[in-house]
Design a protein around this motif. Structure first.
Motif, mmCIF file in Angstrom:
data_model
loop_
_atom_site.group_PDB
_atom_site.id
_atom_site.type_symbol
_atom_site.label_atom_id
_atom_site.label_comp_id
_atom_site.label_asym_id
_atom_site.label_seq_id
_atom_site.Cartn_x
_atom_site.Cartn_y
_atom_site.Cartn_z
ATOM 1 N N THR A 64 0.830 -1.201 0.000
ATOM 2 C CA THR A 64 0.000 0.000 0.000
ATOM 3 C C THR A 64 0.864 1.249 0.000
ATOM 4 O O THR A 64 2.050 1.223 0.353
ATOM 5 C CB THR A 64 -0.917 0.029 1.234
ATOM 6 O OG1 THR A 64 -0.111 -0.012 2.422
ATOM 7 C CG2 THR A 64 -1.888 -1.136 1.218
ATOM 8 N N LEU A 65 0.251 2.359 -0.415
ATOM 9 C CA LEU A 65 0.907 3.666 -0.427
ATOM 10 C C LEU A 65 0.168 4.584 0.554
ATOM 11 O O LEU A 65 -0.582 5.479 0.149
ATOM 12 C CB LEU A 65 0.872 4.259 -1.835
ATOM 13 C CG LEU A 65 1.800 3.620 -2.873
ATOM 14 C CD1 LEU A 65 1.473 4.141 -4.272
ATOM 15 C CD2 LEU A 65 3.259 3.908 -2.537
ATOM 16 N N PRO A 66 0.367 4.397 1.849
ATOM 17 C CA PRO A 66 -0.425 5.140 2.836
ATOM 18 C C PRO A 66 -0.135 6.626 2.886
ATOM 19 O O PRO A 66 -0.972 7.403 3.354
ATOM 20 C CB PRO A 66 -0.067 4.460 4.159
ATOM 21 C CG PRO A 66 1.306 3.891 3.926
ATOM 22 C CD PRO A 66 1.305 3.454 2.492
ATOM 23 N N THR A 67 1.031 7.049 2.407
ATOM 24 C CA THR A 67 1.374 8.470 2.485
ATOM 25 C C THR A 67 1.293 9.169 1.138
ATOM 26 O O THR A 67 1.759 10.294 0.988
ATOM 27 C CB THR A 67 2.796 8.659 3.064
ATOM 28 O OG1 THR A 67 3.751 8.050 2.183
ATOM 29 C CG2 THR A 67 2.904 8.035 4.439
ATOM 30 N N VAL A 68 0.685 8.501 0.139
ATOM 31 C CA VAL A 68 0.518 9.162 -1.146
ATOM 32 C C VAL A 68 -0.444 10.336 -0.985
ATOM 33 O O VAL A 68 -1.225 10.395 -0.015
ATOM 34 C CB VAL A 68 0.010 8.155 -2.206
ATOM 35 C CG1 VAL A 68 -1.473 7.866 -2.046
ATOM 36 C CG2 VAL A 68 0.321 8.623 -3.624
ATOM 37 N N ASP A 69 -0.418 11.253 -1.908
ATOM 38 C CA ASP A 69 -1.252 12.457 -1.897
ATOM 39 C C ASP A 69 -2.675 12.142 -1.419
ATOM 40 O O ASP A 69 -3.326 11.224 -1.914
ATOM 41 C CB ASP A 69 -1.295 13.023 -3.325
ATOM 42 C CG ASP A 69 -1.880 14.420 -3.400
ATOM 43 O OD1 ASP A 69 -2.921 14.671 -2.762
ATOM 44 O OD2 ASP A 69 -1.309 15.252 -4.133
ATOM 45 N N ARG A 70 -3.166 12.936 -0.466
ATOM 46 C CA ARG A 70 -4.487 12.689 0.110
ATOM 47 C C ARG A 70 -5.605 12.798 -0.921
ATOM 48 O O ARG A 70 -6.665 12.204 -0.756
ATOM 49 C CB ARG A 70 -4.747 13.652 1.271
ATOM 50 C CG ARG A 70 -3.963 13.305 2.532
ATOM 51 C CD ARG A 70 -4.161 14.315 3.608
ATOM 52 N NE ARG A 70 -3.544 15.587 3.249
ATOM 53 C CZ ARG A 70 -3.600 16.690 4.018
ATOM 54 N NH1 ARG A 70 -4.266 16.674 5.151
ATOM 55 N NH2 ARG A 70 -2.997 17.798 3.636
ATOM 56 N N ARG A 71 -5.388 13.551 -1.990
ATOM 57 C CA ARG A 71 -6.405 13.629 -3.042
ATOM 58 C C ARG A 71 -6.614 12.268 -3.694
ATOM 59 O O ARG A 71 -7.721 11.950 -4.146
ATOM 60 C CB ARG A 71 -6.004 14.681 -4.088
ATOM 61 C CG ARG A 71 -6.082 16.098 -3.599
ATOM 62 C CD ARG A 71 -5.462 17.073 -4.599
ATOM 63 N NE ARG A 71 -4.017 16.892 -4.704
ATOM 64 C CZ ARG A 71 -3.219 17.679 -5.420
ATOM 65 N NH1 ARG A 71 -3.729 18.689 -6.113
ATOM 66 N NH2 ARG A 71 -1.919 17.471 -5.465
ATOM 67 N N ILE A 72 -5.553 11.484 -3.756
ATOM 68 C CA ILE A 72 -5.668 10.131 -4.301
ATOM 69 C C ILE A 72 -6.327 9.195 -3.291
ATOM 70 O O ILE A 72 -7.237 8.430 -3.624
ATOM 71 C CB ILE A 72 -4.285 9.605 -4.717
ATOM 72 C CG1 ILE A 72 -3.783 10.355 -5.966
ATOM 73 C CG2 ILE A 72 -4.324 8.099 -4.989
ATOM 74 C CD1 ILE A 72 -2.400 9.953 -6.421
ATOM 75 N N LEU A 73 -5.884 9.255 -2.045
ATOM 76 C CA LEU A 73 -6.461 8.386 -1.025
ATOM 77 C C LEU A 73 -7.955 8.627 -0.857
ATOM 78 O O LEU A 73 -8.727 7.692 -0.593
ATOM 79 C CB LEU A 73 -5.742 8.601 0.309
ATOM 80 C CG LEU A 73 -4.270 8.175 0.362
ATOM 81 C CD1 LEU A 73 -3.676 8.508 1.718
ATOM 82 C CD2 LEU A 73 -4.119 6.677 0.080
ATOM 83 N N LYS A 74 -8.377 9.855 -1.047
ATOM 84 C CA LYS A 74 -9.786 10.212 -0.863
ATOM 85 C C LYS A 74 -10.689 9.513 -1.867
ATOM 86 O O LYS A 74 -11.848 9.209 -1.569
ATOM 87 C CB LYS A 74 -9.941 11.727 -0.981
ATOM 88 C CG LYS A 74 -11.343 12.246 -0.722
ATOM 89 C CD LYS A 74 -11.383 13.763 -0.797
ATOM 90 C CE LYS A 74 -12.799 14.277 -0.566
ATOM 91 N NZ LYS A 74 -12.854 15.760 -0.647
ATOM 92 N N VAL A 75 -10.189 9.252 -3.073
ATOM 93 C CA VAL A 75 -11.041 8.703 -4.135
ATOM 94 C C VAL A 75 -10.698 7.260 -4.480
ATOM 95 O O VAL A 75 -11.312 6.690 -5.373
ATOM 96 C CB VAL A 75 -10.966 9.582 -5.407
ATOM 97 C CG1 VAL A 75 -11.497 10.980 -5.119
ATOM 98 C CG2 VAL A 75 -9.537 9.655 -5.948
ATOM 99 N N SER A 76 -9.741 6.658 -3.785
ATOM 100 C CA SER A 76 -9.275 5.317 -4.138
ATOM 101 C C SER A 76 -9.725 4.276 -3.121
ATOM 102 O O SER A 76 -9.721 4.530 -1.915
ATOM 103 C CB SER A 76 -7.749 5.279 -4.212
ATOM 104 O OG SER A 76 -7.251 6.163 -5.177
ATOM 105 N N SER A 77 -10.057 3.101 -3.621
ATOM 106 C CA SER A 77 -10.256 1.963 -2.741
ATOM 107 C C SER A 77 -8.939 1.238 -2.511
ATOM 108 O O SER A 77 -8.792 0.495 -1.542
ATOM 109 C CB SER A 77 -11.279 0.998 -3.339
ATOM 110 O OG SER A 77 -10.810 0.457 -4.569
#
Length: 425
Positions: A64-77
Protein backbone atom coordinates in the motif's frame (compact mmCIF):
# COMPACT_ATOMS: atom_id res chain seq x y z
CA UNK A 1 -19.78 15.45 -26.09
CA UNK A 2 -19.21 18.66 -24.14
CA UNK A 3 -16.27 18.73 -21.77
CA UNK A 4 -16.50 20.89 -18.68
CA UNK A 5 -13.49 22.78 -17.42
CA UNK A 6 -13.34 20.62 -14.28
CA UNK A 7 -13.06 17.44 -16.33
CA UNK A 8 -10.73 19.09 -18.81
CA UNK A 9 -8.36 19.65 -15.92
CA UNK A 10 -7.48 15.94 -15.94
CA UNK A 11 -5.41 16.03 -19.07
CA UNK A 12 -4.37 19.64 -18.60
CA UNK A 13 -2.80 18.62 -15.31
CA UNK A 14 -0.88 15.86 -17.04
CA UNK A 15 0.22 18.24 -19.77
CA UNK A 16 1.72 20.46 -17.10
CA UNK A 17 3.99 17.52 -16.26
CA UNK A 18 5.35 17.30 -19.77
CA UNK A 19 8.78 18.86 -19.44
CA UNK A 20 11.59 16.63 -20.71
CA UNK A 21 14.08 18.58 -18.66
CA UNK A 22 12.80 19.61 -15.28
CA UNK A 23 10.34 16.79 -14.74
CA UNK A 24 7.01 17.29 -12.99
CA UNK A 25 6.57 19.21 -9.79
CA UNK A 26 3.32 20.51 -8.39
CA UNK A 27 3.14 24.28 -8.10
CA UNK A 28 3.19 25.67 -4.56
CA UNK A 29 3.66 22.19 -3.07
CA UNK A 30 6.60 21.66 -0.70
CA UNK A 31 9.16 19.16 -1.96
CA UNK A 32 8.54 15.65 -0.64
CA UNK A 33 11.10 13.96 1.58
CA UNK A 34 13.53 11.71 -0.25
CA UNK A 35 12.80 7.98 -0.39
CA UNK A 36 13.98 6.27 2.75
CA UNK A 37 15.56 3.21 1.20
CA UNK A 38 15.89 1.06 -1.89
CA UNK A 39 12.50 -0.12 -3.07
CA UNK A 40 10.74 2.08 -0.51
CA UNK A 41 6.96 1.87 -0.62
CA UNK A 42 6.43 4.77 1.80
CA UNK A 43 5.95 2.36 4.76
CA UNK A 44 3.16 0.37 3.11
CA UNK A 45 1.89 -3.09 3.99
CA UNK A 46 1.63 -6.05 1.61
CA UNK A 47 -1.37 -6.29 -0.71
CA UNK A 48 -2.89 -9.59 -1.79
CA UNK A 49 -2.73 -10.42 -5.49
CA UNK A 50 -1.89 -13.09 -8.04
CA UNK A 51 1.86 -13.56 -7.75
CA UNK A 52 1.97 -16.73 -9.83
CA UNK A 53 3.01 -17.32 -13.38
CA UNK A 54 5.90 -15.89 -15.33
CA UNK A 55 6.64 -13.43 -18.09
CA UNK A 56 5.68 -9.82 -18.65
CA UNK A 57 3.41 -8.35 -15.98
CA UNK A 58 4.14 -11.03 -13.38
CA UNK A 59 3.73 -9.46 -9.95
CA UNK A 60 6.80 -9.58 -7.73
CA UNK A 61 5.62 -7.34 -4.89
CA UNK A 62 2.69 -5.09 -3.96
CA UNK A 63 2.38 -2.78 -0.97
CA UNK A 64 0.00 0.00 0.00
CA UNK A 65 0.91 3.67 -0.43
CA UNK A 66 -0.42 5.14 2.84
CA UNK A 67 1.37 8.47 2.48
CA UNK A 68 0.52 9.16 -1.15
CA UNK A 69 -1.25 12.46 -1.90
CA UNK A 70 -4.49 12.69 0.11
CA UNK A 71 -6.41 13.63 -3.04
CA UNK A 72 -5.67 10.13 -4.30
CA UNK A 73 -6.46 8.39 -1.03
CA UNK A 74 -9.79 10.21 -0.86
CA UNK A 75 -11.04 8.70 -4.13
CA UNK A 76 -9.27 5.32 -4.14
CA UNK A 77 -10.26 1.96 -2.74
CA UNK A 78 -6.65 0.88 -3.26
CA UNK A 79 -3.40 2.78 -3.78
CA UNK A 80 -0.47 0.41 -4.19
CA UNK A 81 3.14 0.36 -5.26
CA UNK A 82 3.96 -2.67 -7.38
CA UNK A 83 7.04 -4.36 -8.73
CA UNK A 84 6.51 -6.47 -11.82
CA UNK A 85 8.35 -8.24 -14.58
CA UNK A 86 8.95 -6.51 -17.90
CA UNK A 87 11.78 -6.52 -20.40
CA UNK A 88 14.41 -4.31 -21.94
CA UNK A 89 13.86 -2.86 -25.38
CA UNK A 90 17.64 -2.73 -25.79
CA UNK A 91 18.60 -6.38 -25.39
CA UNK A 92 15.35 -8.17 -24.47
CA UNK A 93 16.61 -9.01 -20.99
CA UNK A 94 14.20 -9.62 -18.11
CA UNK A 95 13.75 -6.52 -15.97
CA UNK A 96 11.84 -5.83 -12.76
CA UNK A 97 10.03 -2.50 -13.02
CA UNK A 98 8.20 -0.57 -10.33
CA UNK A 99 5.07 1.51 -10.59
CA UNK A 100 1.77 2.26 -8.90
CA UNK A 101 -1.84 1.14 -9.23
CA UNK A 102 -4.94 3.07 -8.15
CA UNK A 103 -8.48 1.69 -8.04
CA UNK A 104 -11.66 3.80 -7.80
CA UNK A 105 -14.10 3.42 -4.94
CA UNK A 106 -17.43 1.74 -5.48
CA UNK A 107 -18.50 -1.09 -7.73
CA UNK A 108 -16.83 -1.62 -11.09
CA UNK A 109 -18.92 -1.24 -14.24
CA UNK A 110 -19.93 -4.34 -16.23
CA UNK A 111 -16.76 -5.89 -17.61
CA UNK A 112 -14.59 -4.45 -14.87
CA UNK A 113 -12.70 -1.21 -14.28
CA UNK A 114 -11.43 0.32 -17.57
CA UNK A 115 -7.70 0.92 -17.32
CA UNK A 116 -5.59 3.93 -18.23
CA UNK A 117 -1.86 3.33 -18.32
CA UNK A 118 -0.46 6.78 -17.71
CA UNK A 119 3.03 7.51 -18.98
CA UNK A 120 4.72 10.21 -16.95
CA UNK A 121 6.94 12.92 -18.38
CA UNK A 122 10.64 12.95 -17.62
CA UNK A 123 11.38 12.88 -13.90
CA UNK A 124 15.09 12.15 -14.24
CA UNK A 125 17.39 9.22 -14.91
CA UNK A 126 18.49 8.22 -11.42
CA UNK A 127 17.06 5.38 -9.36
CA UNK A 128 15.27 7.68 -6.91
CA UNK A 129 13.36 9.39 -9.74
CA UNK A 130 10.51 6.85 -9.82
CA UNK A 131 7.13 8.53 -9.13
CA UNK A 132 5.98 5.62 -6.95
CA UNK A 133 8.63 6.56 -4.37
CA UNK A 134 7.21 10.03 -3.78
CA UNK A 135 3.95 11.13 -2.13
CA UNK A 136 3.09 13.54 -4.95
CA UNK A 137 4.13 11.00 -7.62
CA UNK A 138 6.60 13.65 -8.78
CA UNK A 139 3.81 15.91 -9.96
CA UNK A 140 1.35 13.37 -11.37
CA UNK A 141 -0.89 13.02 -8.31
CA UNK A 142 -3.52 15.61 -9.27
CA UNK A 143 -4.07 14.10 -12.71
CA UNK A 144 -4.15 10.58 -11.28
CA UNK A 145 -6.72 11.57 -8.64
CA UNK A 146 -9.04 13.10 -11.21
CA UNK A 147 -8.79 10.10 -13.53
CA UNK A 148 -9.60 7.76 -10.64
CA UNK A 149 -12.56 9.91 -9.69
CA UNK A 150 -13.74 9.67 -13.31
CA UNK A 151 -14.00 5.89 -13.00
CA UNK A 152 -10.68 4.68 -14.38
CA UNK A 153 -8.26 2.26 -12.81
CA UNK A 154 -4.92 4.02 -13.27
CA UNK A 155 -1.55 2.34 -13.52
CA UNK A 156 1.53 4.56 -13.56
CA UNK A 157 4.76 2.72 -14.44
CA UNK A 158 7.99 4.25 -13.19
CA UNK A 159 9.87 2.88 -16.26
CA UNK A 160 12.91 0.64 -16.10
CA UNK A 161 15.60 1.91 -13.76
CA UNK A 162 13.44 4.52 -12.04
CA UNK A 163 12.45 3.27 -8.60
CA UNK A 164 14.61 0.12 -8.80
CA UNK A 165 18.31 -0.07 -8.02
CA UNK A 166 19.66 -3.06 -9.94
CA UNK A 167 19.47 -1.61 -13.43
CA UNK A 168 19.64 1.74 -15.26
CA UNK A 169 17.10 3.93 -17.05
CA UNK A 170 17.41 3.71 -20.87
CA UNK A 171 16.23 7.28 -21.31
CA UNK A 172 14.04 7.89 -24.39
CA UNK A 173 14.26 4.32 -25.61
CA UNK A 174 10.72 3.96 -26.92
CA UNK A 175 10.61 0.16 -26.98
CA UNK A 176 11.56 -0.19 -23.32
CA UNK A 177 8.92 2.23 -22.04
CA UNK A 178 6.36 0.68 -24.40
CA UNK A 179 6.98 -2.74 -22.85
CA UNK A 180 6.82 -1.18 -19.38
CA UNK A 181 3.40 0.36 -20.13
CA UNK A 182 1.87 -2.87 -21.43
CA UNK A 183 3.25 -4.93 -18.56
CA UNK A 184 1.99 -2.37 -16.05
CA UNK A 185 -1.53 -3.13 -17.29
CA UNK A 186 -0.94 -6.85 -16.92
CA UNK A 187 0.39 -6.32 -13.39
CA UNK A 188 -2.63 -4.18 -12.46
CA UNK A 189 -4.98 -6.94 -13.62
CA UNK A 190 -3.11 -9.49 -11.49
CA UNK A 191 -3.51 -7.18 -8.50
CA UNK A 192 -7.14 -6.19 -9.11
CA UNK A 193 -9.55 -9.03 -9.99
CA UNK A 194 -12.23 -6.50 -11.03
CA UNK A 195 -9.99 -4.90 -13.69
CA UNK A 196 -11.11 -5.00 -17.32
CA UNK A 197 -8.86 -6.11 -20.14
CA UNK A 198 -9.81 -2.90 -22.01
CA UNK A 199 -7.23 -0.19 -21.65
CA UNK A 200 -5.87 3.01 -23.14
CA UNK A 201 -2.31 4.34 -23.15
CA UNK A 202 -2.00 8.01 -22.31
CA UNK A 203 1.00 10.21 -21.64
CA UNK A 204 2.84 13.43 -22.26
CA UNK A 205 6.42 14.11 -23.38
CA UNK A 206 8.40 10.97 -22.50
CA UNK A 207 5.05 9.49 -21.48
CA UNK A 208 3.64 10.45 -24.88
CA UNK A 209 6.45 8.45 -26.43
CA UNK A 210 5.61 5.55 -24.10
CA UNK A 211 1.92 5.62 -25.04
CA UNK A 212 2.70 5.71 -28.77
CA UNK A 213 5.23 2.88 -28.44
CA UNK A 214 2.80 0.76 -26.40
CA UNK A 215 0.27 1.09 -29.23
CA UNK A 216 2.79 -0.06 -31.82
CA UNK A 217 3.94 -2.96 -29.64
CA UNK A 218 0.47 -4.08 -28.60
CA UNK A 219 -0.06 -6.12 -31.75
CA UNK A 220 2.95 -8.36 -31.07
CA UNK A 221 3.30 -8.01 -27.28
CA UNK A 222 -0.14 -7.13 -25.92
CA UNK A 223 -1.89 -10.50 -26.14
CA UNK A 224 -4.77 -10.93 -23.70
CA UNK A 225 -5.40 -7.19 -23.55
CA UNK A 226 -7.77 -5.00 -25.56
CA UNK A 227 -6.11 -1.67 -26.35
CA UNK A 228 -8.73 0.89 -27.40
CA UNK A 229 -6.27 3.64 -28.33
CA UNK A 230 -3.33 5.82 -27.35
CA UNK A 231 -3.22 9.55 -26.66
CA UNK A 232 0.14 11.32 -26.81
CA UNK A 233 0.53 14.95 -25.73
CA UNK A 234 3.79 16.64 -26.81
CA UNK A 235 5.34 13.21 -27.45
CA UNK A 236 9.08 12.67 -27.63
CA UNK A 237 8.47 10.46 -30.66
CA UNK A 238 11.10 11.53 -33.18
CA UNK A 239 14.29 12.71 -31.47
CA UNK A 240 16.82 12.20 -34.29
CA UNK A 241 16.97 15.98 -34.70
CA UNK A 242 18.90 16.25 -31.44
CA UNK A 243 22.01 15.13 -33.33
CA UNK A 244 21.61 17.69 -36.12
CA UNK A 245 20.87 20.48 -33.66
CA UNK A 246 23.94 19.55 -31.63
CA UNK A 247 26.13 19.79 -34.74
CA UNK A 248 24.57 23.09 -35.76
CA UNK A 249 24.89 24.53 -32.25
CA UNK A 250 21.16 25.27 -32.12
CA UNK A 251 20.10 23.10 -29.19
CA UNK A 252 17.72 24.90 -26.87
CA UNK A 253 18.63 24.69 -23.16
CA UNK A 254 15.85 22.12 -22.76
CA UNK A 255 17.18 20.00 -25.63
CA UNK A 256 20.72 20.24 -24.30
CA UNK A 257 19.62 18.80 -20.97
CA UNK A 258 17.68 16.02 -22.69
CA UNK A 259 20.66 15.12 -24.89
CA UNK A 260 22.98 14.93 -21.88
CA UNK A 261 20.62 12.44 -20.21
CA UNK A 262 20.43 10.43 -23.45
CA UNK A 263 24.22 10.24 -23.50
CA UNK A 264 24.28 8.95 -19.92
CA UNK A 265 21.98 6.10 -20.97
CA UNK A 266 23.88 5.39 -24.18
CA UNK A 267 27.09 4.93 -22.21
CA UNK A 268 25.34 2.24 -20.14
CA UNK A 269 24.16 0.49 -23.30
CA UNK A 270 27.40 0.90 -25.25
CA UNK A 271 30.36 0.88 -22.82
CA UNK A 272 32.79 1.55 -25.66
CA UNK A 273 31.09 4.85 -26.48
CA UNK A 274 33.58 7.69 -25.99
CA UNK A 275 31.62 10.36 -24.16
CA UNK A 276 34.37 12.86 -24.83
CA UNK A 277 33.27 12.83 -28.47
CA UNK A 278 30.11 14.59 -27.26
CA UNK A 279 31.02 16.64 -24.21
CA UNK A 280 33.46 19.32 -23.25
CA UNK A 281 33.58 22.51 -21.20
CA UNK A 282 31.09 22.79 -18.35
CA UNK A 283 29.20 19.70 -19.54
CA UNK A 284 32.28 17.52 -19.07
CA UNK A 285 33.26 19.26 -15.85
CA UNK A 286 29.80 19.05 -14.25
CA UNK A 287 28.59 15.76 -15.76
CA UNK A 288 27.36 14.37 -12.43
CA UNK A 289 25.55 17.59 -11.58
CA UNK A 290 23.74 17.65 -14.92
CA UNK A 291 22.74 14.01 -14.42
CA UNK A 292 21.12 14.62 -11.04
CA UNK A 293 17.40 14.72 -10.28
CA UNK A 294 17.54 14.26 -6.50
CA UNK A 295 20.13 14.79 -3.78
CA UNK A 296 22.58 17.61 -3.06
CA UNK A 297 23.71 18.05 -6.66
CA UNK A 298 20.23 19.16 -7.77
CA UNK A 299 20.71 22.58 -6.18
CA UNK A 300 23.55 23.24 -8.63
CA UNK A 301 21.87 21.83 -11.70
CA UNK A 302 19.83 24.84 -12.83
CA UNK A 303 22.78 27.20 -12.59
CA UNK A 304 25.08 24.80 -14.44
CA UNK A 305 22.51 24.25 -17.19
CA UNK A 306 22.49 27.97 -17.91
CA UNK A 307 26.27 27.89 -18.46
CA UNK A 308 26.17 25.31 -21.26
CA UNK A 309 27.35 26.68 -24.61
CA UNK A 310 26.66 25.26 -28.11
CA UNK A 311 30.18 23.85 -28.29
CA UNK A 312 29.81 21.90 -25.04
CA UNK A 313 27.60 19.24 -26.65
CA UNK A 314 28.77 19.45 -30.27
CA UNK A 315 29.92 16.05 -31.65
CA UNK A 316 33.64 15.99 -32.33
CA UNK A 317 33.43 14.57 -35.85
CA UNK A 318 31.12 13.52 -38.66
CA UNK A 319 31.57 9.91 -37.57
CA UNK A 320 30.52 10.75 -34.02
CA UNK A 321 27.47 12.59 -35.36
CA UNK A 322 26.46 9.65 -37.55
CA UNK A 323 26.74 7.26 -34.60
CA UNK A 324 24.61 9.51 -32.40
CA UNK A 325 22.05 9.91 -35.17
CA UNK A 326 21.90 6.11 -35.51
CA UNK A 327 21.27 5.61 -31.80
CA UNK A 328 18.60 8.33 -31.72
CA UNK A 329 16.87 6.77 -34.75
CA UNK A 330 16.73 3.44 -32.90
CA UNK A 331 14.93 5.19 -30.02
CA UNK A 332 12.49 7.08 -32.21
CA UNK A 333 8.98 6.45 -33.52
CA UNK A 334 7.22 5.32 -35.57
CA UNK A 335 8.66 1.84 -36.04
CA UNK A 336 5.65 -0.21 -37.16
CA UNK A 337 1.94 0.31 -37.73
CA UNK A 338 0.02 0.86 -34.51
CA UNK A 339 -2.67 -1.57 -33.43
CA UNK A 340 -5.34 0.95 -32.31
CA UNK A 341 -6.40 4.55 -33.07
CA UNK A 342 -3.99 7.29 -32.07
CA UNK A 343 -4.26 10.88 -30.92
CA UNK A 344 -1.24 13.17 -31.15
CA UNK A 345 -1.44 16.71 -29.77
CA UNK A 346 1.53 19.10 -29.72
CA UNK A 347 2.32 22.81 -29.59
CA UNK A 348 3.59 24.68 -32.62
CA UNK A 349 6.09 26.53 -30.38
CA UNK A 350 7.53 23.47 -28.61
CA UNK A 351 11.16 24.14 -27.68
CA UNK A 352 11.85 20.64 -26.40
CA UNK A 353 10.58 18.42 -29.21
CA UNK A 354 10.71 20.65 -32.28
CA UNK A 355 7.28 20.76 -34.00
CA UNK A 356 8.75 19.66 -37.33
CA UNK A 357 10.13 16.51 -35.68
CA UNK A 358 6.62 15.57 -34.60
CA UNK A 359 5.13 16.46 -37.97
CA UNK A 360 7.64 14.16 -39.65
CA UNK A 361 6.79 11.34 -37.23
CA UNK A 362 3.07 11.78 -37.89
CA UNK A 363 3.59 11.72 -41.65
CA UNK A 364 5.57 8.49 -41.44
CA UNK A 365 2.93 6.96 -39.18
CA UNK A 366 0.22 7.86 -41.70
CA UNK A 367 2.25 6.28 -44.49
CA UNK A 368 2.27 3.06 -42.44
CA UNK A 369 -1.52 3.03 -42.50
CA UNK A 370 -2.30 4.25 -39.01
CA UNK A 371 -5.66 5.70 -38.03
CA UNK A 372 -4.84 8.83 -36.11
CA UNK A 373 -5.86 12.35 -35.27
CA UNK A 374 -2.93 14.76 -35.08
CA UNK A 375 -3.35 18.37 -34.00
CA UNK A 376 -0.95 21.28 -33.67
CA UNK A 377 -1.98 23.75 -30.98
CA UNK A 378 -1.27 27.34 -32.10
CA UNK A 379 0.81 29.40 -29.72
CA UNK A 380 1.50 26.48 -27.39
CA UNK A 381 4.81 25.05 -26.26
CA UNK A 382 5.81 21.77 -24.68
CA UNK A 383 4.13 21.96 -21.30
CA UNK A 384 1.26 24.45 -21.63
CA UNK A 385 -1.23 22.50 -23.75
CA UNK A 386 -4.87 22.39 -22.67
CA UNK A 387 -5.64 18.71 -22.97
CA UNK A 388 -9.45 18.95 -22.91
CA UNK A 389 -9.73 17.64 -26.45
CA UNK A 390 -7.67 14.61 -25.45
CA UNK A 391 -10.07 13.56 -22.70
CA UNK A 392 -13.03 13.70 -25.07
CA UNK A 393 -11.11 11.47 -27.46
CA UNK A 394 -10.28 9.03 -24.64
CA UNK A 395 -13.93 8.73 -23.66
CA UNK A 396 -14.90 8.08 -27.28
CA UNK A 397 -12.48 5.16 -27.54
CA UNK A 398 -13.98 3.42 -24.52
CA UNK A 399 -17.45 4.11 -25.94
CA UNK A 400 -16.49 2.36 -29.21
CA UNK A 401 -17.15 5.51 -31.25
CA UNK A 402 -15.64 5.36 -34.72
CA UNK A 403 -12.43 7.43 -34.78
CA UNK A 404 -11.66 10.27 -37.16
CA UNK A 405 -8.50 10.13 -39.27
CA UNK A 406 -6.49 13.25 -40.04
CA UNK A 407 -4.18 11.15 -42.24
CA UNK A 408 -6.86 11.24 -44.92
CA UNK A 409 -8.04 14.80 -44.30
CA UNK A 410 -7.58 17.28 -47.20
CA UNK A 411 -5.33 19.50 -45.08
CA UNK A 412 -3.80 16.66 -43.05
CA UNK A 413 -2.10 14.83 -41.67
CA UNK A 414 -1.59 17.49 -38.98
CA UNK A 415 -4.52 19.85 -38.44
CA UNK A 416 -4.59 23.11 -36.48
CA UNK A 417 -6.49 22.78 -33.22
CA UNK A 418 -9.24 25.40 -33.19
CA UNK A 419 -10.46 27.05 -29.95
CA UNK A 420 -13.80 25.23 -30.25
CA UNK A 421 -12.00 21.90 -30.14
CA UNK A 422 -10.62 22.68 -26.67
CA UNK A 423 -14.10 22.06 -25.28
CA UNK A 424 -15.99 19.89 -27.75
CA UNK A 425 -15.13 16.54 -29.15
Amino acid sequence: MTITRSVAGVVAAVALCASLVSGCTEAAAPPPPPPRSEGSSMSGVPVAGDFGGSGGGTLQKATTLPTVDRRILKVSSLAARVEYESKSGIDGSRQVVSGSVFVPKGRPPPGGWPIIAMGHGTTGIQHDCGPSLWPNLLGASEAVATLINSGFLVTLPDYQGLGMYDTYHPYLDSTTVGYNMIDAVRAARKLVPDASNRWLAFGSSQGGQAAWAANELSGSYGSGLDLVGSASVAPAANVVGLADSAVAGTLTPEQASALQWVLVALKEEHPDLDLDDYRRGVVAEKWDVLSACVGPLVAERTAVTLQVTPDDLRPSSEEATDLLRQYLAEMSLPKVKANAPMLVLFGDMDKVVAPQWTVDAVRRACEMGNVMEAYSAPGRGHDDIDGAVALGWVNQRFANTAPNDSCTAPDGPVLPLSPKQWYEQ
